[in-house]
Structure formats: structure tokens, C-alpha cells
Design an enzyme around this catalytic site. Structure first.
Site, PDB file in Angstrom:
ATOM      1  N   GLY A  94      59.483 -19.344  77.895  1.00 57.66           N
ATOM      2  CA  GLY A  94      59.008 -18.856  79.182  1.00 57.66           C
ATOM      3  C   GLY A  94      60.077 -18.325  80.108  1.00 57.66           C
ATOM      4  N   GLN A  95      61.328 -18.265  79.652  1.00 56.72           N
ATOM      5  CA  GLN A  95      62.394 -17.765  80.517  1.00 56.72           C
ATOM      6  C   GLN A  95      62.217 -16.271  80.757  1.00 56.72           C
ATOM      7  OE1 GLN A  95      66.376 -18.482  79.050  1.00 56.72           O
ATOM      8  NE2 GLN A  95      67.321 -17.874  80.970  1.00 56.72           N
ATOM      9  N   THR A  96      62.239 -15.867  82.028  1.00 62.32           N
ATOM     10  CA  THR A  96      62.119 -14.451  82.387  1.00 62.32           C
ATOM     11  C   THR A  96      63.340 -13.963  83.151  1.00 62.32           C
ATOM     12  OG1 THR A  96      60.888 -15.028  84.395  1.00 62.32           O
ATOM     13  CG2 THR A  96      59.585 -14.476  82.431  1.00 62.32           C
ATOM     14  N   VAL A  97      64.083 -14.872  83.756  1.00 67.59           N
ATOM     15  CA  VAL A  97      65.334 -14.540  84.442  1.00 67.59           C
ATOM     16  C   VAL A  97      66.456 -15.150  83.611  1.00 67.59           C
ATOM     17  CG1 VAL A  97      66.697 -14.827  86.544  1.00 67.59           C
ATOM     18  CG2 VAL A  97      64.215 -14.502  86.707  1.00 67.59           C
ATOM     19  N   HIS A 144      64.779 -25.869  87.893  1.00 66.31           N
ATOM     20  CA  HIS A 144      63.782 -26.136  88.926  1.00 66.31           C
ATOM     21  C   HIS A 144      63.757 -27.635  89.225  1.00 66.31           C
ATOM     22  CE1 HIS A 144      61.603 -22.207  88.490  1.00 66.31           C
ATOM     23  NE2 HIS A 144      62.177 -22.260  87.298  1.00 66.31           N
ATOM     24  N   HIS A 146      69.056 -21.214  85.772  1.00 68.53           N
ATOM     25  CA  HIS A 146      68.523 -21.874  86.957  1.00 68.53           C
ATOM     26  C   HIS A 146      67.665 -23.046  86.507  1.00 68.53           C
ATOM     27  CE1 HIS A 146      65.566 -18.826  85.840  1.00 68.53           C
ATOM     28  NE2 HIS A 146      64.646 -19.556  86.446  1.00 68.53           N
TER      29      HIS A 146
END
Length: 123
Positions: free
Chosen positions: A88-91, A97, A95
């Protein structure tokens, strides 16, 4: 988004920092107080962090928790990192959460992150 982009947002967006990370409120929070912990150096994901960065990540998480608890009273937390597109990583700039959780924010929160693959979280 790179760290340069985060700094270009303005210092007012940065709510805390450690040696290797900055802390900002998530732009699309899933709960009140949701914070992103972002590496100062571009690293693709957790597995690309240096040993020193990994050691400092704990400091960043605890710092973010203290910031959240100044304004909110969560009953728990989810700590999440998406590593790779299939996860699910899009960036593709590390980072983490820190998501505050509150009693009643879900009908049945049992299993927490185990539910990231639909239908597989029940035990």
C-alpha cells in the site's frame, strides 16, 4: 514528496523533530492527532533506514506520542509503515504513522493491523 517539499511547506507544519526525523500532522488524518514521522534523508521505506535512523525512530515515536497527548486523550495507538507498493505504499519516502485510537472509533477493533488483508484478520 521529499523532505525538501516538507520544509517548503513551512516550518509551521513541523510540530517536532529528532536527529533523523521530522513530525507533522497527517494531511488526511484517520483520527484526531494522527502524526506522520518522516525521515530527513530520503529513504524508500523502513528497510532502507540506517541503523542509527532505526534507533532514533523510537525517539520519534515517543515524541509524537507526547505531542498527541498534550491535546488528545487516546485509549490506544496503531503504529504503521507501508513498505512497498504491494503493502500500500504510495509515497516512496519513509514515513511512519502514529494513529491515536479511541474507544468506540470502530465497532470491533480486535485484530488491529491484522485486518490489512481483507478477510484474513479473524482468529
Amino acid at each position: 514528496m521529499t523532505i525538501k517539499n516538507f520544509y517548503e511547506l513551512g516550518q509551521e507544519k513541523i510540530i517536532g523533530e529528532t536527529e533523523f526525523f521530522i513530525l507533522i500532522y497527517d494531511g488526511f488524518p484517520v483520527s484526531p492527532g494522527h502524526i506522520l514521522i518522516v525521515s530527513k534523508e530520503i529513504r524508500k521505506d523502513y528497510f532502507d533506514l540506517t541503523l542509527d535512523e532505526k534507533k532514533d525512530l523510537d525517539n520519534a515515536i515517543l515524541s509524537a506520542k507526547r505531542i498527541i497527548e498534550k491535546s488528545f486523550a487516546p485509549n490506544g495507538y496503531n503504529i504503521g509503515m507501508n513498505c512497498g507498493e504491494s503493502a500500500g505504499q504510495t509515497v516512496f519516502h519513509f514515513h511512519c504513522h502514529l494513529i491515536p485510537r479511541y474507544n468506540g472509533d470502530m465497532k470491533d477493533p480486535r485484530g488491529g493491523v491484522r485486518h490489512c488483508i481483507e478477510g484474513k484478520g479473524a482468529y
